[in-house]
Design an enzyme around this catalytic site. Structure first.
Site, short mmCIF file in Angstrom:
data_model
loop_
_atom_site.label_atom_id
_atom_site.label_comp_id
_atom_site.label_asym_id
_atom_site.label_seq_id
_atom_site.Cartn_x
_atom_site.Cartn_y
_atom_site.Cartn_z
N TYR A 53 -2.08 0.68 2.42
CA TYR A 53 -2.90 1.64 1.67
C TYR A 53 -4.08 2.12 2.50
CZ TYR A 53 -0.76 0.28 -2.76
OH TYR A 53 0.10 0.05 -3.77
N HIS A 68 -5.20 3.21 -12.61
CA HIS A 68 -4.69 2.56 -11.40
C HIS A 68 -4.68 1.05 -11.55
CE1 HIS A 68 -5.75 6.45 -9.24
NE2 HIS A 68 -4.51 6.22 -8.90
N ARG A 125 -2.88 14.39 -0.31
CA ARG A 125 -2.43 13.15 0.33
C ARG A 125 -0.95 12.95 -0.01
NH1 ARG A 125 -2.15 8.55 -3.44
NH2 ARG A 125 -2.19 7.13 -1.67
N ASN A 180 2.05 10.03 -1.06
CA ASN A 180 2.33 8.68 -1.54
C ASN A 180 3.84 8.52 -1.53
OD1 ASN A 180 1.80 6.14 -2.50
ND2 ASN A 180 1.56 6.78 -4.64
N GLU A 217 5.60 11.66 -2.82
CA GLU A 217 4.76 12.51 -3.66
C GLU A 217 3.74 13.24 -2.79
OE1 GLU A 217 4.69 9.62 -7.61
OE2 GLU A 217 2.88 9.86 -6.41
N TYR A 245 5.97 -4.26 -6.27
CA TYR A 245 5.33 -3.22 -7.07
C TYR A 245 6.14 -1.93 -7.04
CZ TYR A 245 2.03 0.35 -8.53
OH TYR A 245 1.44 1.42 -9.16
N LYS A 246 6.70 -1.61 -5.89
CA LYS A 246 7.47 -0.38 -5.77
C LYS A 246 8.91 -0.54 -6.25
CE LYS A 246 4.63 1.54 -2.00
NZ LYS A 246 4.18 2.81 -2.57
#
Lengths: 347, 201
Positions: free
Chosen positions: A37, A194, A224, A226, A266, A317-318
């Site tokens: 990140y 978040h 940005r 993602n 994204e 998490y993904k």
């Protein structure tokens, strides 16, 4: 340039594909062979490189018509994917104006907008729409302004209100989301929505990002990238429907992973809206099959290296836990170990 | 007090009387009564005379907290059998309230969640509400799939009271819904559940 719109599906028989042109312009999100990140926000300086997904304010591509048809199917199934709190009406009109003026300016062969004071005439040729309405009068449109215009614009659209030193998610059209629920998150502030993201809070990423975003000015958008991964080219990976699409993760094999597994990127941008002072947060989803991605040698080398070195918290998490190793094994056949050049673009 | 790393969960405090308030509305359940009674030394008689209390005893009924609340000399002191049955009265008080009204919520998280949600409907900013957590850690859980609410959840995994799917109770809280998020746990491997444990007692 006239775009050749594909006729394809993002569900059932999954006929979605990328043309060689779409593969070349895919926004590959990794600028080096590892990932962590960061507040990777940069100016959305327009126009961007010719033909790229950031050439114009909002990218319209070959998937436009089919994505809009998919959105219509999602909304029929679940109208809660589009919601706005009552104080967001001025921001809804801001959004409609920004999309219509941008599309008409950037894609004049496909969209046109004539304005005579408050009397507007909008033509969307790819979708066969010809609409006259009064700007500011929601009753002259078939839907509220946000829903009307985002049924004609790819990607998700979230409008956040700025008050009390925070950003509040108070409106959105969300049908191509990476597993989060607008219906649950609407009304939350920046840190709250978040909340479930691992590691990033401790890194201070959100404090810094919030400070940055609250400074975004009218006419100076930022952006940005993602990313995550999705099995099958399913745009609508909503938690609401997780019992339907979750089992797809168990169907990945070494033989089908190149075709079934997709990198999901994204392109997020952030726009100050002039009347409401709200912040617009478009989240545009791009999908690419691993077998499409490896046609670019640099990406074929880099993606397995990134996936291999991903911290376990992010793997979980993904939602990659079940098939990350299968994907890495398949991808590694295309990695000859050669060094990769800096930056995300193809060589 | 609840301590957690859950970013979306409200941070609860300690009740303290707002002596500037023209009207006070106290909504409490169970051991939340003790948080209300703890304001006594700091609150003059005039404070209580401007205060409405709505109390849901729940499992604390044998402790007789309601009688002690009645003895405070409040403008009104009402006992409701459940949180749901207390809400019409809370709404009536909030609907009639003018500027300078202070809301206090004390007790379980579901009570405070419902209180905040209803207060939001009447334009009260959640930052202005005084809160104190007391008693059970049981959670109110919304099924993200069918949107039904399951009450008084004390386990990490719970069957949805509406659609029956087994839900993992996530550490993600919506003030607007007044509930934690529940997501189907065995979608990828039907019937395979992690150990069910009582974690929110």
């Amino acid at each position: 340039m006239t775009i050749a719109f594909r006729d394809e599906t993002f569900r059932d028989d999954y006929t979605f594909r990328n043309s060689p042109h779409a593969i070349r312009r895919f926004p590959f999100p990794f600028h080096e062979d590892r990932y962590m990140y960061a507040v990777n926000i940069e100016p959305h300086a327009l126009p961007g490189p010719k033909g790229s997904v950031v050439e114009f304010a909002f990218d319209v591509d070959e998937h436009y018509v089919s994505e809009m048809r998919d959105r219509e199917l999602v909304l029929r199934q679940d109208p809660l994917r589009c919601q706005a709190l009552p104080h967001m009406m001025a921001a809804q009109w801001d959004l409609l104006e920004l999309i219509m003026t941008s599309f008409a300016r950037d894609y004049p062969e496909h969209f046109s907008l004539e304005r005579d004071g408050e009397r507007w005439h909008w033509v969307n040729r790819p979708l066969g729409i010809d609409q006259r309405f009064v700007f500011g009068d929601a009753l002259t449109l078939p839907y509220e302004p946000m829903e009307y215009v985002t049924r004609q614009a790819q990607g998700d659209w979230v409008i956040v209100d700025q008050r009390d030193g925070n950003l509040w998610m108070d409106a959105g059209m969300v049908t191509t989301q990476a597993d989060w629920s607008l219906d649950f998150d609407i009304g939350m502030n920046f840190f709250e929505w978040h909340g479930p993201v691992p590691l990033a809070h401790e890194l201070g990423v959100f404090e810094r990002a919030l400070k940055y975003l609250m400074q975004v000015r009218v006419g100076s958008p930022v952006r940005r990238l993602n990313w995550t991964m999705t099995i099958n080219p399913l745009l609508d990976t909503a938690p609401e429907r997780y019992p339907v699409w979750g089992p797809d993760r168990t169907t990945v094999t070494p033989d089908n992973v190149g075709h079934k597994a997709h990198l999901r990127v994204e392109l997020q941008s952030f726009w100050r809206l002039p009347r409401s002072n709200a912040l617009l947060f478009p989240i545009r989803c791009y999908l690419i099959k691993l077998e499409e991605l490896v046609t670019v040698p640099k990406w074929a080398r880099r993606l397995p290296r990134v996936l291999k070195s991903l911290p376990q918290e992010l793997v979980d998490y993904k939602g990659l836990t079940r098939y990350r190793d299968t994907a890495v094994a398949w991808l590694s056949r295309y990695d000859d170990g050669a060094p990769t050049s800096p930056g995300g673009g193809p060589d | 007090m609840l301590v957690s790393g859950i970013k979306s969960r409200p941070v609860y405090g300690t009740l303290a009387p707002n002596e500037q308030a023209r009207l006070n509305i106290v909504f409490a359940d169970g051991e939340g009564a003790l948080a209300v009674l703890a304001m006594k030394p700091a609150a003059p008689t005039a404070f209580w005379a401007r205060t409405h209390v709505i109390y849901v005893a729940g499992g604390s009924a044998p402790q007789g907290h309601f009688a002690k609340l009645q003895a405070l000399g409040t403008h009104s002191c009402h006992e409701a059998p459940t949180i749901a049955s207390a809400l019409p009265r809370l709404k009536a008080l909030l609907g009639a309230a003018r500027m300078g009204t202070q809301l206090y919520l004390a007790g379980t998280e579901p009570l405070m969640g419902e209180g905040m949600r209803v207060a939001g409907e009447y334009g009260i900013r959640h930052q202005s509400i005084r809160t104190e957590h007391r008693g059970s850690l049981a959670r109110r859980v919304q099924c993200v799939h069918c949107k039904g609410i399951t009450e008084s959840v004390t386990t990490n995994i719970v069957p949805c009271a509406h659609c029956g799917l087994h839900l993992l109770v996530r550490d993600h809280y919506s003030r607007r819904v007044g509930a934690f998020q529940g997501v189907n746990i065995d979608a990828e491997a039907p019937g395979q559940l992690p150990k069910v444990e009582e974690v929110f007692k």
